[in-house]
Scaffold this motif. Structure first.
Motif, PDB file in Angstrom:
ATOM      1  N   LEU A 145     -13.126  23.234  -8.857  1.00 13.41           N
ATOM      2  CA  LEU A 145     -11.961  23.113  -9.726  1.00 13.41           C
ATOM      3  C   LEU A 145     -10.702  23.228  -8.883  1.00 13.41           C
ATOM      4  CD1 LEU A 145     -12.743  25.340 -12.856  1.00 13.41           C
ATOM      5  CD2 LEU A 145     -12.639  22.848 -12.767  1.00 13.41           C
ATOM      6  N   THR A 146      -9.638  22.555  -9.317  1.00 14.83           N
ATOM      7  CA  THR A 146      -8.346  22.644  -8.641  1.00 14.83           C
ATOM      8  C   THR A 146      -7.310  23.211  -9.597  1.00 14.83           C
ATOM      9  OG1 THR A 146      -8.839  20.738  -7.224  1.00 14.83           O
ATOM     10  CG2 THR A 146      -6.526  21.367  -7.451  1.00 14.83           C
ATOM     11  N   PHE A 147      -6.755  24.365  -9.234  1.00 13.26           N
ATOM     12  CA  PHE A 147      -5.640  24.951  -9.980  1.00 13.26           C
ATOM     13  C   PHE A 147      -4.345  24.666  -9.219  1.00 13.26           C
ATOM     14  CE2 PHE A 147      -9.053  27.778 -11.538  1.00 13.26           C
ATOM     15  CZ  PHE A 147      -8.775  27.793 -12.901  1.00 13.26           C
ATOM     16  N   VAL A 148      -3.248  24.492  -9.963  1.00 11.34           N
ATOM     17  CA  VAL A 148      -1.917  24.338  -9.379  1.00 11.34           C
ATOM     18  C   VAL A 148      -1.057  25.506  -9.839  1.00 11.34           C
ATOM     19  CG1 VAL A 148       0.112  22.861  -9.169  1.00 11.34           C
ATOM     20  CG2 VAL A 148      -2.144  21.833  -9.470  1.00 11.34           C
ATOM     21  N   LEU A 149      -0.519  26.265  -8.875  1.00 15.81           N
ATOM     22  CA  LEU A 149       0.334  27.392  -9.217  1.00 15.81           C
ATOM     23  C   LEU A 149       1.640  26.901  -9.836  1.00 15.81           C
ATOM     24  CD1 LEU A 149      -0.103  29.713  -6.109  1.00 15.81           C
ATOM     25  CD2 LEU A 149      -1.244  29.866  -8.315  1.00 15.81           C
ATOM     26  N   GLU A 150       1.999  27.510 -10.963  1.00 12.70           N
ATOM     27  CA  GLU A 150       3.222  27.146 -11.682  1.00 12.70           C
ATOM     28  C   GLU A 150       3.911  28.430 -12.113  1.00 12.70           C
ATOM     29  OE1 GLU A 150       1.448  24.903 -14.785  1.00 12.70           O
ATOM     30  OE2 GLU A 150       1.356  23.044 -13.639  1.00 12.70           O
ATOM     31  N   GLY A 151       5.006  28.796 -11.447  1.00 12.22           N
ATOM     32  CA  GLY A 151       5.676  30.047 -11.765  1.00 12.22           C
ATOM     33  C   GLY A 151       4.763  31.222 -11.463  1.00 12.22           C
ATOM     34  N   ASP A 152       4.532  32.085 -12.472  1.00  8.75           N
ATOM     35  CA  ASP A 152       3.635  33.224 -12.262  1.00  8.75           C
ATOM     36  C   ASP A 152       2.237  32.950 -12.803  1.00  8.75           C
ATOM     37  OD1 ASP A 152       4.194  33.179 -14.928  1.00  8.75           O
ATOM     38  OD2 ASP A 152       4.633  35.323 -15.117  1.00  8.75           O
ATOM     39  N   GLY A 153       1.954  31.688 -13.094  1.00  4.46           N
ATOM     40  CA  GLY A 153       0.638  31.315 -13.602  1.00  4.46           C
ATOM     41  C   GLY A 153       0.088  30.097 -12.887  1.00  4.46           C
ATOM     42  N   ALA A 154      -0.995  29.560 -13.423  1.00  4.59           N
ATOM     43  CA  ALA A 154      -1.616  28.370 -12.834  1.00  4.59           C
ATOM     44  C   ALA A 154      -2.226  27.521 -13.933  1.00  4.59           C
ATOM     45  CB  ALA A 154      -2.689  28.762 -11.819  1.00  4.59           C
ATOM     46  N   GLY A 155      -2.248  26.228 -13.723  1.00  8.94           N
ATOM     47  CA  GLY A 155      -2.884  25.299 -14.644  1.00  8.94           C
ATOM     48  C   GLY A 155      -3.831  24.396 -13.887  1.00  8.94           C
TER      49      GLY A 155
ATOM     50  N   TYR B 198      -6.836  29.266  -1.042  1.00  8.64           N
ATOM     51  CA  TYR B 198      -5.422  29.138  -1.390  1.00  8.64           C
ATOM     52  C   TYR B 198      -4.699  28.390  -0.284  1.00  8.64           C
ATOM     53  CZ  TYR B 198      -0.509  30.533  -1.287  1.00  8.64           C
ATOM     54  OH  TYR B 198       0.859  30.528  -1.195  1.00  8.64           O
ATOM     55  N   ARG B 199      -3.865  27.421  -0.663  1.00  9.70           N
ATOM     56  CA  ARG B 199      -3.113  26.613   0.303  1.00  9.70           C
ATOM     57  C   ARG B 199      -1.608  26.786   0.064  1.00  9.70           C
ATOM     58  NH1 ARG B 199      -7.415  23.482   2.222  1.00  9.70           N
ATOM     59  NH2 ARG B 199      -9.092  23.291   0.687  1.00  9.70           N
ATOM     60  N   LYS B 200      -0.830  26.605   1.119  1.00  8.34           N
ATOM     61  CA  LYS B 200       0.611  26.836   1.059  1.00  8.34           C
ATOM     62  C   LYS B 200       1.330  25.981   0.020  1.00  8.34           C
ATOM     63  CE  LYS B 200       2.202  28.561   5.566  1.00  8.34           C
ATOM     64  NZ  LYS B 200       2.984  28.192   6.774  1.00  8.34           N
ATOM     65  N   ASN B 201       0.769  24.842  -0.319  1.00  3.24           N
ATOM     66  CA  ASN B 201       1.433  23.976  -1.279  1.00  3.24           C
ATOM     67  C   ASN B 201       1.141  24.371  -2.730  1.00  3.24           C
ATOM     68  OD1 ASN B 201      -1.253  23.209  -1.213  1.00  3.24           O
ATOM     69  ND2 ASN B 201      -0.845  21.022  -1.388  1.00  3.24           N
ATOM     70  N   GLY B 202       0.567  25.569  -2.923  1.00  5.98           N
ATOM     71  CA  GLY B 202       0.338  26.057  -4.267  1.00  5.98           C
ATOM     72  C   GLY B 202      -0.953  25.588  -4.899  1.00  5.98           C
ATOM     73  N   ILE B 203      -1.861  25.082  -4.093  1.00  6.39           N
ATOM     74  CA  ILE B 203      -3.154  24.609  -4.595  1.00  6.39           C
ATOM     75  C   ILE B 203      -4.208  25.696  -4.414  1.00  6.39           C
ATOM     76  CG2 ILE B 203      -5.036  22.958  -4.191  1.00  6.39           C
ATOM     77  CD1 ILE B 203      -2.709  21.705  -5.613  1.00  6.39           C
ATOM     78  N   LEU B 204      -5.023  25.905  -5.455  1.00  9.65           N
ATOM     79  CA  LEU B 204      -6.170  26.812  -5.409  1.00  9.65           C
ATOM     80  C   LEU B 204      -7.430  25.992  -5.663  1.00  9.65           C
ATOM     81  CD1 LEU B 204      -4.732  29.726  -7.575  1.00  9.65           C
ATOM     82  CD2 LEU B 204      -5.320  29.902  -5.153  1.00  9.65           C
ATOM     83  N   HIS B 205      -8.333  25.988  -4.702  1.00  4.52           N
ATOM     84  CA  HIS B 205      -9.611  25.286  -4.863  1.00  4.52           C
ATOM     85  C   HIS B 205     -10.717  26.309  -5.100  1.00  4.52           C
ATOM     86  CE1 HIS B 205      -7.941  21.603  -2.638  1.00  4.52           C
ATOM     87  NE2 HIS B 205      -8.148  21.274  -3.895  1.00  4.52           N
ATOM     88  N   VAL B 206     -11.444  26.117  -6.173  1.00  4.24           N
ATOM     89  CA  VAL B 206     -12.536  27.026  -6.547  1.00  4.24           C
ATOM     90  C   VAL B 206     -13.858  26.265  -6.452  1.00  4.24           C
ATOM     91  CG1 VAL B 206     -13.497  28.500  -8.348  1.00  4.24           C
ATOM     92  CG2 VAL B 206     -11.005  28.258  -8.123  1.00  4.24           C
ATOM     93  N   ASN B 207     -14.726  26.684  -5.540  1.00  3.18           N
ATOM     94  CA  ASN B 207     -16.062  26.105  -5.431  1.00  3.18           C
ATOM     95  C   ASN B 207     -17.039  26.907  -6.285  1.00  3.18           C
ATOM     96  OD1 ASN B 207     -15.379  24.090  -3.537  1.00  3.18           O
ATOM     97  ND2 ASN B 207     -15.608  25.519  -1.834  1.00  3.18           N
ATOM     98  N   TYR B 208     -17.971  26.215  -6.935  1.00  2.00           N
ATOM     99  CA  TYR B 208     -18.994  26.919  -7.703  1.00  2.00           C
ATOM    100  C   TYR B 208     -20.282  26.096  -7.718  1.00  2.00           C
ATOM    101  CZ  TYR B 208     -17.730  23.761 -11.597  1.00  2.00           C
ATOM    102  OH  TYR B 208     -17.478  22.661 -12.394  1.00  2.00           O
ATOM    103  N   THR B 209     -21.357  26.747  -8.038  1.00  2.00           N
ATOM    104  CA  THR B 209     -22.657  26.076  -8.117  1.00  2.00           C
ATOM    105  C   THR B 209     -23.296  26.337  -9.476  1.00  2.00           C
ATOM    106  OG1 THR B 209     -23.845  27.990  -7.209  1.00  2.00           O
ATOM    107  CG2 THR B 209     -23.065  26.327  -5.644  1.00  2.00           C
ATOM    108  N   LYS B 210     -24.173  25.433  -9.858  1.00  2.00           N
ATOM    109  CA  LYS B 210     -25.014  25.615 -11.043  1.00  2.00           C
ATOM    110  C   LYS B 210     -26.360  25.012 -10.696  1.00  2.00           C
ATOM    111  CE  LYS B 210     -25.449  24.936 -16.026  1.00  2.00           C
ATOM    112  NZ  LYS B 210     -24.854  24.348 -17.250  1.00  2.00           N
ATOM    113  N   GLY B 211     -27.328  25.868 -10.415  1.00  2.00           N
ATOM    114  CA  GLY B 211     -28.609  25.384  -9.919  1.00  2.00           C
ATOM    115  C   GLY B 211     -28.413  24.770  -8.546  1.00  2.00           C
TER     116      GLY B 211
END
Length: 296
Positions: free
Chosen positions: A253-263, A234-247
């Motif tokens: 993925l990058t989420f952007v916080l918007e109000g009480d949710g994220a897109g 989580y970063r102060k500018n409202g960015i959420l970075h999600v790392n994941y693996t498959k094999g």
């Protein structure tokens, strides 16, 4: 008060209102023309000063009041060797109309990359040059105490996002766990009044992430597809970075916080693995995870 006097007053008030409305439209236009005329005059004066001492062709002349002190300065290029009209081998200069200074010599610059960004307290001149391999190198200056002041930590693809916010791109070989696979990822920076600092990320749990509206469906879909969540920042500018693996493959993925949710961000995935910070020495980390409204 008789009807005639009332009519005269009504007409007077109507004319006054119409005049004020007309002036409210004319005044901004006049102010803009005045600014444009001042810039044109100052640019002409600065160019005349430069042409007296520089023999090469002048390109990309960016004239502004960079330090907002009422006096104008310019950054400009002198052409040495064009290549397909895209990038040029050039020297990069600065002048205040009294002195000139060569800032960089024999550097390949992309002509269309020159920009001037208007921040509250100063203006920043930026240009993109050729880097090693497949990446470019960003260069940027402000004017401080009448002198050009080159910014540190500009990396590649430096872009202005509005307000005090910037972004850069960073290349890595991390598409696969064995350190192969070329990726580019966007990291976020801000101007703190003296230089560029990074929005560093703090780790949060998957439980905290899923409490944010709009994330559960996306994460559930990834996990149904066999993906494993490894890191969430989580970063102060409202960015959420999600790392994941498959094999053996790593992705994000990058989420952007918007109000009480994220897109999901417009460019939600870049491949590879995000770090908490690209440059930890200049990173500013949030104290804790909290919802803020932000829209990139």
């Amino acid at each position: 008060m008789n009807k005639r006097v009332k009519m005269i007053l009504l007409c007077f008030c109507t004319v006054l209102v119409l005049t004020l409305e007309a002036w409210s439209e004319i005044r901004p236009a006049r102010m803009q023309r005045s600014i444009e005329n001042t810039k044109a005059l100052e640019e002409k004066k600065l160019k005349l000063f430069v042409k007296e001492t520089v023999e090469e062709e002048i390109l990309g002349f960016q004239c502004q009041d960079y330090d907002n002190d009422g006096e104008w300065e310019a950054f400009f290029l002198t052409d040495k060797q064009k290549e397909e009209e895209i990038s040029i081998l050039c020297d990069l200069w600065y002048t205040d109309g009294k002195h000139r200074e060569k800032l960089m010599e024999d550097i390949w610059i992309y002509l269309e990359s020159m920009e001037v960004w208007d921040l509250k307290e100063c203006k920043i001149f930026k240009v993109e040059g050729r880097g090693n391999g497949n990446h470019t190198q960003s260069f940027a200056w402000r004017v401080k105490n009448k002198l050009p002041d080159q910014l540190d930590n500009t990396f590649s693809g430096l872009s202005y996002e509005g307000g005090n916010d910037f972004s850069v791109y960073w290349e890595a070989y991390d598409l696969y766990k064995d350190g192969t696979g070329h990726t580019w990822k966007r990291y976020y920076f801000f101007w703190d009044g003296t230089g560029l600092r990074e929005y560093g990320g703090i780790p949060i749990t998957k439980k905290e992430l899923l409490e944010v509206k709009g994330t559960k469906e996306v994460i559930s879909s990834l996990e149904r597809d066999g993906c494993i969540i490894t890191d969430i920042f989580y970063r102060k500018n409202g960015i959420l970075h999600v790392n994941y693996t498959k094999g053996q493959r790593q992705d994000n993925l990058t989420f952007v916080l918007e109000g009480d949710g994220a897109g999901l961000a417009k460019d939600a995935s870049y491949g590879g693995r995000y770090e908490a910070a690209l440059s930890p020495a200049i990173a500013d980390y949030p104290e804790n995870f909290q919802m803020i409204k932000r829209d990139f």
